[in-house]
Design an enzyme around this catalytic site. Structure first.
Site, PDB file in Angstrom:
ATOM      1  N   LEU A   1       0.733  -1.180   0.264  1.00 44.93           N
ATOM      2  CA  LEU A   1       0.107  -0.202   0.116  1.00 44.93           C
ATOM      3  C   LEU A   1       0.727   0.914  -0.192  1.00 44.93           C
ATOM      4  O   LEU A   1       0.819   2.065  -0.931  1.00 44.93           O
ATOM      5  CB  LEU A   1      -1.008  -0.105   1.060  1.00 44.93           C
ATOM      6  CG  LEU A   1      -2.005   1.343   1.307  1.00 44.93           C
ATOM      7  CD1 LEU A   1      -3.112   1.420   0.372  1.00 44.93           C
ATOM      8  CD2 LEU A   1      -2.543   1.348   2.911  1.00 44.93           C
TER       9      LEU A   1
ATOM     10  N   GLN B   1       3.681   1.880  -0.919  1.00 47.81           N
ATOM     11  CA  GLN B   1       4.294   1.736  -2.342  1.00 47.81           C
ATOM     12  C   GLN B   1       3.492   2.408  -3.873  1.00 47.81           C
ATOM     13  O   GLN B   1       3.607   2.910  -4.069  1.00 47.81           O
ATOM     14  CB  GLN B   1       5.089   0.187  -3.299  1.00 47.81           C
ATOM     15  CG  GLN B   1       6.172   0.637  -1.979  1.00 47.81           C
ATOM     16  CD  GLN B   1       6.532  -0.993  -3.040  1.00 47.81           C
ATOM     17  OE1 GLN B   1       6.106  -2.335  -2.758  1.00 47.81           O
ATOM     18  NE2 GLN B   1       8.163  -1.193  -2.751  1.00 47.81           N
ATOM     19  N   GLN B   2       2.196   1.636  -3.039  1.00 51.77           N
ATOM     20  CA  GLN B   2       0.456   2.308  -4.485  1.00 51.77           C
ATOM     21  C   GLN B   2       0.508   3.658  -4.606  1.00 51.77           C
ATOM     22  O   GLN B   2       0.160   4.055  -5.307  1.00 51.77           O
ATOM     23  CB  GLN B   2      -0.490   1.321  -4.063  1.00 51.77           C
ATOM     24  CG  GLN B   2      -0.246  -0.011  -4.421  1.00 51.77           C
ATOM     25  CD  GLN B   2      -1.558  -0.843  -4.343  1.00 51.77           C
ATOM     26  OE1 GLN B   2      -2.264   0.168  -4.070  1.00 51.77           O
ATOM     27  NE2 GLN B   2      -1.357  -1.951  -4.222  1.00 51.77           N
ATOM     28  N   CYS B   3       0.607   3.661  -3.067  1.00 54.66           N
ATOM     29  CA  CYS B   3       0.110   5.755  -2.888  1.00 54.66           C
ATOM     30  C   CYS B   3       1.065   6.647  -2.494  1.00 54.66           C
ATOM     31  O   CYS B   3       2.207   6.710  -1.334  1.00 54.66           O
ATOM     32  CB  CYS B   3      -0.312   5.328  -1.606  1.00 54.66           C
ATOM     33  SG  CYS B   3      -1.696   4.150  -1.096  1.00 54.66           S
ATOM     34  N   THR B   4       1.231   7.499  -3.658  1.00 52.19           N
ATOM     35  CA  THR B   4       2.262   8.289  -3.742  1.00 52.19           C
ATOM     36  C   THR B   4       1.344   9.828  -3.230  1.00 52.19           C
ATOM     37  O   THR B   4       0.967   9.801  -3.247  1.00 52.19           O
ATOM     38  CB  THR B   4       2.982   9.320  -5.672  1.00 52.19           C
ATOM     39  OG1 THR B   4       2.981   8.128  -5.565  1.00 52.19           O
ATOM     40  CG2 THR B   4       3.733   9.811  -5.089  1.00 52.19           C
TER      41      THR B   4
END
Ligand SMILES: [Zn+2]
Length: 597
Positions: free
Chosen positions: A456, A458-461
């Site tokens: 998660l 890594q998914q959310c910048t």
């Protein structure tokens, strides 16, 4: 005191002179009138704008000298005269009271002789006393609006027209009114369910029967079924008109108003872009998104509120609904679907659904003029990029990093593959608008499934909160600039390698609103912008002729192959897996559901 009946009141009128009025006057003075300073008949347009707007404006422009009115919507004609003096002394020494009295007496004569009955709009009267210093291009002027002295009309009773007339009577009234001559529209009679001109009926009216007649005048404030929203729409237009009057006389506001915008993504960027579009008077906005509003969204996504999150409303629907709450005249639509993406496998039993979705997206792109790519992943932009370029639409792509942003316009389908970059003596390079690259042109690999194998965090910048507002606003300013460039979507992009601050663009390189860069890259860490431009890459997996041709020949079959494997695109275009552009990682917005899972 309190029981005294109110008087019918009149609003004071303000004047506004368009620069084109003086241009025309100068032309007439030099070529026709010369030293003759006789009066000239002119006309003006009065916009009866709501009382929330404190001034009511009478406008004159170059058409004011025409012998007949240019009928304009929601404008009442005013008849006028101009007394243009030959010297500043004559202008200053002119006895204004005497002039008003003289014009007033003439007005009274016209009233008595019945001349005004032929053209009731002559009841709206003004004149201008002026002197034009043609050497210095200075104009001195004075407006006058003579009105009858001590005219008092007591309002015995005030009621709505809808309380007095039935719906069918009202619709007859509307139909009749539209048939009226422009000069008759400001003042007319209503008798026995029909509209009559003053001239045709006035002599039949006597002390005995006058109660049967309605003396009517045009009040454009309350046109339409929803007076308040009508007021709102006119006020919005007036704000833009003022911009045109004061700063940008050549801007074409109708072009902006009529443009149909498709917003792919109704998240942070979608909300920001939509709000900026309505600021420019855009009336047609369609949202596409498949997510619902979550509790974390309203803070950064300016079109949503807490209630939307509680009700778990669909984002596209909530955005369209809330836009109407802000501005009722907007035509806002919503569509719910997920854009099919390369590398996101389509199973056999979902093929029909994906085909239907592609068709829906294709229709939407064909039916809009401007496509904004505002989704939260790179690969979801591939299909709309391809389709948008295929149908030669104006495409604006916006991508965000933590404290960086990229706004980019695309070229179009040309077929000739001519990727010429011209340079001039000052080192300024030029790329024709048709040949500009797309978001994928710099890639040497096709987009895959960016959500695979990522945790998660890594998914959310995460982005700085201001990034999406700044980028959304710039995207709209770029889009609007394109509509005002004489070459539109074909407007060339100019760029310079090296320091950007000393770029001087000539007037012909810019449109009415200035230059139209290919892309704008912004960096919040040092608050700077650069304006790079790149031509189309002939092996691009989204905009190259190879891909466009393949789509033209194979249609959905080709798309399906690409969805199922992004390698298909790499093989088709001959890309090799060398490099991934890591400047703009996929920005995902954190939804509550992500935390729950
Ligand atoms: Zn490309």
């Amino acid at each position: 005191m309190g029981s005294e009946k109110p008087l019918l009141q009149f609003v004071p009128v303000s004047s506004f002179v368009q620069p084109s009025f003086w241009n025309k006057l100068s032309e007439l003075k030099i070529n026709v009138d010369r030293l003759n300073d006789h009066e000239r008949e002119i006309c003006g347009f009065f916009s009866n704008i709501p009382s929330t707007w404190t001034t009511h404006i009478l406008e004159v422009d170059s058409t004011s000298f025409n012998s007949s009115f240019n009928a304009q919507n929601n404008c009442v004609p005013f008849h006028g005269k101009i007394f243009n003096k030959n010297t500043i002394e004559q202008f200053k020494d002119c006895d204004k009271t005497e002039l008003i009295n003289k014009e007033g007496r003439r007005f009274l004569d016209d009233l008595k002789s019945g001349k005004i009955l032929e053209k009731p709009s002559m009841l709206n009267f003004f004149f201008i006393l002026s002197f034009s210093d043609l050497k210095k291009y200075h104009f001195y002027y004075w407006f006058a609006f003579p009105v009858p002295h001590n005219l008092q009309i007591i309002l015995n009773e005030v009621s709505l027209i809808s309380d007095r007339l039935s719906e069918s009577q009202l619709s007859t009234l509307t139909e009749d009114y539209l048939q009226l001559n422009f000069y008759q529209k400001p003042y007319f009679l209503f008798h026995e369910n029909k509209i009559h001109t003053l001239q045709s009926k006035l002599l039949e009216i006597s002390e005995k029967n006058y109660g049967e007649y309605y003396f009517a005048f045009a009040d454009y404030v309350n046109v339409g079924k929803h007076p308040k929203s009508q007021l709102c729409e006119e006020s919005v237009d007036l704000n833009l008109k003022l911009m045109k009057w004061r700063l940008l006389p050549d801007i074409d506001l109708d072009k902006i108003k009529n443009v149909k915008c498709l917003l792919l993504g109704a998240g942070t960027l979608g909300c920001s872009v939509a709000r900026n579009l309505i600021g420019w008077g855009v009336r047609n906005i369609t949202f596409v998104d498949n997510a619902t509003v979550s509790y974390s969204n309203p803070i950064r996504q300016h079109l949503f509120n807490y209630e939307d999150a509680v009700n778990n409303k669909l984002k596209a629907q909530a955005a369209a609904d809330n836009l109407r709450k802000i501005f009722p005249a907007i035509n806002s639509q919503s569509h719910q679907f997920t854009i099919p993406m390369p590398g996101h496998n389509v199973s056999e039993n979902t093929t029909d659904l994906v085909k239907k979705t592609v068709e829906e997206l294709k229709q939407l792109i064909q039916n809009h003029d401007m496509i904004f790519l505002l989704t939260d992943s790179r690969e979801s932009r591939w299909l709309p990029t391809l389709l948008g370029i295929f149908f030669n639409k104006i495409i604006i792509n916006v991508a965000l990093g933590f404290d960086t942003y990229l706004i980019m316009r695309y070229g179009r389908q040309t077929g000739d593959g001519d990727q010429s970059v011209e340079s001039d003596a000052t080192g300024l390079h030029k790329i024709p608008g048709t040949e500009l690259g797309c978001y994928f042109c710099n890639d040497v690999t096709a987009p895959g499934n960016s959500l695979k194998d990522r945790t998660l965090d890594q998914q959310c910048t995460v982005t700085r909160p201001g990034v999406s507002s700044v980028a959304g606003a710039l995207a709209v300013e770029l889009a609007v600039s394109i509509t005002q460039h004489e070459e539109g979507i074909n407007a060339p992009a100019f760029y310079k390698i090296g320091p950007q601050s000393n770029i001087n663009f000539s007037e012909e390189q810019a449109g009415i609103l200035g230059i139209i860069p290919h892309s704008i890259r912004g960096f919040l860490s040092n608050f700077t912008h650069v304006l790079p431009a790149t031509p189309k890459y002939n092996q691009c997996i989204a905009c190259s002729n190879i891909v466009l041709e393949e789509y033209r020949n194979k249609g959905f079959e080709f798309l399906l192959q690409s969805f199922n494997s992004s390698k298909h695109l790499e093989n088709l275009t001959g890309l090799s897996l060398l490099f991934v552009d890591s400047n703009y990682v996929d920005v995902l917005e954190i939804g509550d559901e992500d935390w729950e899972s």
